[in-house]
Design a protein around this motif. Sequence first.
Motif, PDB file in Angstrom:
ATOM      1  N   GLN A 345      55.313  41.035  43.771  1.00 39.71           N
ATOM      2  CA  GLN A 345      54.675  42.028  42.918  1.00 39.71           C
ATOM      3  C   GLN A 345      54.155  41.352  41.649  1.00 39.71           C
ATOM      4  O   GLN A 345      54.799  40.462  41.092  1.00 39.71           O
ATOM      5  CB  GLN A 345      55.672  43.129  42.550  1.00 39.71           C
ATOM      6  N   GLY A 346      52.991  41.772  41.199  1.00 38.26           N
ATOM      7  CA  GLY A 346      52.429  41.227  39.973  1.00 38.26           C
ATOM      8  C   GLY A 346      51.435  40.108  40.184  1.00 38.26           C
ATOM      9  O   GLY A 346      50.898  39.562  39.211  1.00 38.26           O
ATOM     10  N   GLN A 347      51.156  39.736  41.424  1.00 35.16           N
ATOM     11  CA  GLN A 347      50.143  38.712  41.673  1.00 35.16           C
ATOM     12  C   GLN A 347      48.744  39.323  41.599  1.00 35.16           C
ATOM     13  O   GLN A 347      48.534  40.465  42.016  1.00 35.16           O
ATOM     14  CB  GLN A 347      50.350  38.081  43.047  1.00 35.16           C
ATOM     15  N   PHE A 348      47.792  38.573  41.058  1.00 33.66           N
ATOM     16  CA  PHE A 348      46.424  39.075  40.999  1.00 33.66           C
ATOM     17  C   PHE A 348      45.437  37.922  41.146  1.00 33.66           C
ATOM     18  O   PHE A 348      45.767  36.739  40.958  1.00 33.66           O
ATOM     19  CB  PHE A 348      46.176  39.854  39.703  1.00 33.66           C
ATOM     20  N   LEU A 349      44.218  38.280  41.515  1.00 33.00           N
ATOM     21  CA  LEU A 349      43.131  37.344  41.786  1.00 33.00           C
ATOM     22  C   LEU A 349      42.031  37.538  40.753  1.00 33.00           C
ATOM     23  O   LEU A 349      41.653  38.662  40.443  1.00 33.00           O
ATOM     24  CB  LEU A 349      42.571  37.597  43.192  1.00 33.00           C
ATOM     25  N   ILE A 350      41.503  36.424  40.218  1.00 33.24           N
ATOM     26  CA  ILE A 350      40.351  36.457  39.324  1.00 33.24           C
ATOM     27  C   ILE A 350      39.290  35.515  39.881  1.00 33.24           C
ATOM     28  O   ILE A 350      39.611  34.382  40.261  1.00 33.24           O
ATOM     29  CB  ILE A 350      40.706  36.046  37.883  1.00 33.24           C
ATOM     30  N   LEU A 351      38.053  35.981  39.911  1.00 30.98           N
ATOM     31  CA  LEU A 351      36.934  35.178  40.374  1.00 30.98           C
ATOM     32  C   LEU A 351      35.984  34.958  39.205  1.00 30.98           C
ATOM     33  O   LEU A 351      35.592  35.908  38.519  1.00 30.98           O
ATOM     34  CB  LEU A 351      36.203  35.897  41.523  1.00 30.98           C
ATOM     35  N   TYR A 352      35.622  33.677  38.964  1.00 29.45           N
ATOM     36  CA  TYR A 352      34.744  33.314  37.859  1.00 29.45           C
ATOM     37  C   TYR A 352      33.461  32.688  38.404  1.00 29.45           C
ATOM     38  O   TYR A 352      33.481  31.999  39.437  1.00 29.45           O
ATOM     39  CB  TYR A 352      35.404  32.279  36.940  1.00 29.45           C
ATOM     40  N   ASP A 353      32.353  32.872  37.688  1.00 30.25           N
ATOM     41  CA  ASP A 353      31.167  32.090  38.007  1.00 30.25           C
ATOM     42  C   ASP A 353      31.266  30.743  37.292  1.00 30.25           C
ATOM     43  O   ASP A 353      32.233  30.476  36.552  1.00 30.25           O
ATOM     44  CB  ASP A 353      29.874  32.836  37.652  1.00 30.25           C
ATOM     45  N   LEU A 354      30.269  29.862  37.487  1.00 32.47           N
ATOM     46  CA  LEU A 354      30.365  28.517  36.934  1.00 32.47           C
ATOM     47  C   LEU A 354      30.167  28.475  35.424  1.00 32.47           C
ATOM     48  O   LEU A 354      30.358  27.419  34.801  1.00 32.47           O
ATOM     49  CB  LEU A 354      29.349  27.596  37.631  1.00 32.47           C
ATOM     50  N   LEU A 355      29.790  29.579  34.828  1.00 37.99           N
ATOM     51  CA  LEU A 355      29.733  29.666  33.371  1.00 37.99           C
ATOM     52  C   LEU A 355      31.054  30.148  32.782  1.00 37.99           C
ATOM     53  O   LEU A 355      31.173  30.319  31.563  1.00 37.99           O
ATOM     54  CB  LEU A 355      28.596  30.595  32.939  1.00 37.99           C
ATOM     55  N   GLY A 356      32.035  30.371  33.652  1.00 36.30           N
ATOM     56  CA  GLY A 356      33.342  30.809  33.187  1.00 36.30           C
ATOM     57  C   GLY A 356      33.465  32.296  32.994  1.00 36.30           C
ATOM     58  O   GLY A 356      34.482  32.777  32.460  1.00 36.30           O
ATOM     59  N   ARG A 357      32.453  33.052  33.417  1.00 35.74           N
ATOM     60  CA  ARG A 357      32.501  34.499  33.254  1.00 35.74           C
ATOM     61  C   ARG A 357      33.291  35.141  34.393  1.00 35.74           C
ATOM     62  O   ARG A 357      33.091  34.806  35.562  1.00 35.74           O
ATOM     63  CB  ARG A 357      31.084  35.067  33.215  1.00 35.74           C
ATOM     64  N   GLU A 358      34.161  36.069  34.048  1.00 36.00           N
ATOM     65  CA  GLU A 358      34.944  36.785  35.056  1.00 36.00           C
ATOM     66  C   GLU A 358      34.038  37.785  35.777  1.00 36.00           C
ATOM     67  O   GLU A 358      33.396  38.618  35.141  1.00 36.00           O
ATOM     68  CB  GLU A 358      36.106  37.504  34.391  1.00 36.00           C
ATOM     69  N   VAL A 359      33.977  37.680  37.113  1.00 38.79           N
ATOM     70  CA  VAL A 359      33.122  38.588  37.873  1.00 38.79           C
ATOM     71  C   VAL A 359      33.929  39.581  38.703  1.00 38.79           C
ATOM     72  O   VAL A 359      33.443  40.672  39.003  1.00 38.79           O
ATOM     73  CB  VAL A 359      32.146  37.802  38.783  1.00 38.79           C
ATOM     74  N   ILE A 360      35.143  39.231  39.081  1.00 41.52           N
ATOM     75  CA  ILE A 360      35.999  40.136  39.863  1.00 41.52           C
ATOM     76  C   ILE A 360      37.447  39.888  39.462  1.00 41.52           C
ATOM     77  O   ILE A 360      37.871  38.729  39.284  1.00 41.52           O
ATOM     78  CB  ILE A 360      35.839  39.910  41.385  1.00 41.52           C
ATOM     79  N   MET A 361      38.234  40.963  39.344  1.00 44.39           N
ATOM     80  CA  MET A 361      39.684  40.844  39.217  1.00 44.39           C
ATOM     81  C   MET A 361      40.315  41.909  40.112  1.00 44.39           C
ATOM     82  O   MET A 361      39.938  43.078  40.064  1.00 44.39           O
ATOM     83  CB  MET A 361      40.163  41.029  37.779  1.00 44.39           C
ATOM     84  N   ARG A 362      41.252  41.471  40.945  1.00 42.79           N
ATOM     85  CA  ARG A 362      41.942  42.404  41.858  1.00 42.79           C
ATOM     86  C   ARG A 362      43.427  42.078  41.888  1.00 42.79           C
ATOM     87  O   ARG A 362      43.820  40.904  41.863  1.00 42.79           O
ATOM     88  CB  ARG A 362      41.371  42.277  43.285  1.00 42.79           C
ATOM     89  N   ARG A 363      44.246  43.092  41.988  1.00 40.20           N
ATOM     90  CA  ARG A 363      45.688  42.909  42.099  1.00 40.20           C
ATOM     91  C   ARG A 363      46.091  42.936  43.579  1.00 40.20           C
ATOM     92  O   ARG A 363      45.563  43.717  44.362  1.00 40.20           O
ATOM     93  CB  ARG A 363      46.423  43.998  41.328  1.00 40.20           C
ATOM     94  N   ILE A 382      34.747  30.023  41.164  1.00 43.77           N
ATOM     95  CA  ILE A 382      36.107  29.512  41.036  1.00 43.77           C
ATOM     96  C   ILE A 382      37.073  30.693  41.104  1.00 43.77           C
ATOM     97  O   ILE A 382      36.894  31.684  40.389  1.00 43.77           O
ATOM     98  CB  ILE A 382      36.306  28.761  39.705  1.00 43.77           C
ATOM     99  N   TYR A 383      38.066  30.590  41.996  1.00 48.42           N
ATOM    100  CA  TYR A 383      39.082  31.634  42.042  1.00 48.42           C
ATOM    101  C   TYR A 383      40.394  31.104  41.462  1.00 48.42           C
ATOM    102  O   TYR A 383      40.716  29.914  41.566  1.00 48.42           O
ATOM    103  CB  TYR A 383      39.294  32.154  43.471  1.00 48.42           C
ATOM    104  N   LYS A 384      41.124  32.006  40.823  1.00 46.85           N
ATOM    105  CA  LYS A 384      42.478  31.722  40.360  1.00 46.85           C
ATOM    106  C   LYS A 384      43.387  32.838  40.846  1.00 46.85           C
ATOM    107  O   LYS A 384      43.019  34.013  40.777  1.00 46.85           O
ATOM    108  CB  LYS A 384      42.541  31.621  38.834  1.00 46.85           C
ATOM    109  N   ILE A 385      44.535  32.453  41.331  1.00 48.71           N
ATOM    110  CA  ILE A 385      45.548  33.424  41.727  1.00 48.71           C
ATOM    111  C   ILE A 385      46.750  33.208  40.822  1.00 48.71           C
ATOM    112  O   ILE A 385      47.294  32.096  40.741  1.00 48.71           O
ATOM    113  CB  ILE A 385      45.899  33.282  43.212  1.00 48.71           C
ATOM    114  N   LEU A 386      47.127  34.250  40.130  1.00 46.41           N
ATOM    115  CA  LEU A 386      48.176  34.188  39.118  1.00 46.41           C
ATOM    116  C   LEU A 386      49.219  35.252  39.407  1.00 46.41           C
ATOM    117  O   LEU A 386      48.958  36.240  40.105  1.00 46.41           O
ATOM    118  CB  LEU A 386      47.591  34.421  37.722  1.00 46.41           C
ATOM    119  N   SER A 387      50.397  35.042  38.894  1.00 49.03           N
ATOM    120  CA  SER A 387      51.394  36.109  38.851  1.00 49.03           C
ATOM    121  C   SER A 387      51.681  36.394  37.391  1.00 49.03           C
ATOM    122  O   SER A 387      51.159  35.724  36.494  1.00 49.03           O
ATOM    123  CB  SER A 387      52.667  35.703  39.603  1.00 49.03           C
TER     124      SER A 387
END
Length: 402
Positions: A345-363, A382-387
């Motif tokens: 619980q608490g994991q989420f996904l963030i997708l960035y473009d190459l300018l570093g702008r966040e384009v999608i965030m999903r839990r 670039i995707y990052k998966i964080l908890s």
Amino acid sequence: DVVDTALINDYYAGNGVDAITGIIAPMDPADGYQIHLGPFFLPPSSEIEYYSRYDLDLPNAFEINRFELNLGPTYSHHFILFKYQDGYENVTSNGFRLDAAHTYNEMVAVVQSSDTINLPNKTAFFWPQTTVLDLNTHMINYSTTKVLKAEVYINIYTQTTGIAKQIMYTDLVANTSISIPNDGNTHTFDKPVYTAGDFDEFFVWQLSSHTHKYGTDYDIYKRNGDGSKGGKLFDASHLGGDPNLAFIGYDYQEPPVLEFYPFFPIVPDAGFIHEASFVNTGPVPVAWGATSADEMMVMLYMYVEDTAGLTSGIKNIDIDKEEAVLVYPNPASDHVLFQVTHFRQGQFLILYDLLGREVIMRRFDSNTILLETGKLEDGIYIYKILSEDSFVDSGKLVIHRN
């Protein structure tokens, strides 16, 4: 046989195209070896399927845990890596041949375009010191004016024997009794993969399928003991071949490959039923045949005979990571699946473009997120998966549409 020197001269005079534009680098010799098949040359608007014996001259037996296959993105129809059965290594001579001579062959790996096959952790193919390969490549020159230079590069990753807890096997089964009239209607064929007493329980890791251009769908079901269809295991019209994921349509040139984690058990007296549909919009009826003008109905599965010693089935590429993430397909077009091996619980996904702008965030509400990417522009993200308390993983996602 004497080669067609005029054809080769035509290619090198500048009237040629290459099946491969970027050659994969060979691995460190400590990790395995690279095979180069070809080159051979095809006239404009032609196709050919060759078999070629390849003597490995191994110093000792090895286990094989990974393949990287580069046949190019455009002109490949398929590549199959066979090995001769033990004791039958000398049934064919060297050189390219048109004769399949499959009688004494065992299948190892099949791809329709460049791909990497990472076997699950603690599994491997076993190749004795006497192993001889049979390399099967089918190429089509779609150019109407240029000569095609066709070749294949194969990186084979080895490990010493005894590391794998289970040996991987591959089987391909075909329904050759297909006949499709050119009436524009859908014709569906099914066939059981079963012979009484043919096998004990085994455990499926991977399912895939193959048709030619008139194929419109391919499904694989579990076969019940009474011969009836059980649950659907595979649907080539759905993302990743998973019937539970999004419908994306059938693409015979890029069929999905479905992997099971954990492996899926097939019990004695059961098996599979595979089913394919076709719509023949061509000028003549078609039946089973080897050329792209004919049709095929083939299912392939990879399996182990036991799961003792296997744990979660994490791929070799991820075995040193506490957290593993599967991103499929990548490159993606309209959909992409993110799957975490260890969901919390608490994991989420963030997708960035190459300018570093966040384009999608999903839990993550479960261990998977299916993203619709149809509104994203083609390019690299670039995707990052964080908890909530730690970093899980990051990587590159490519969005590309034909």
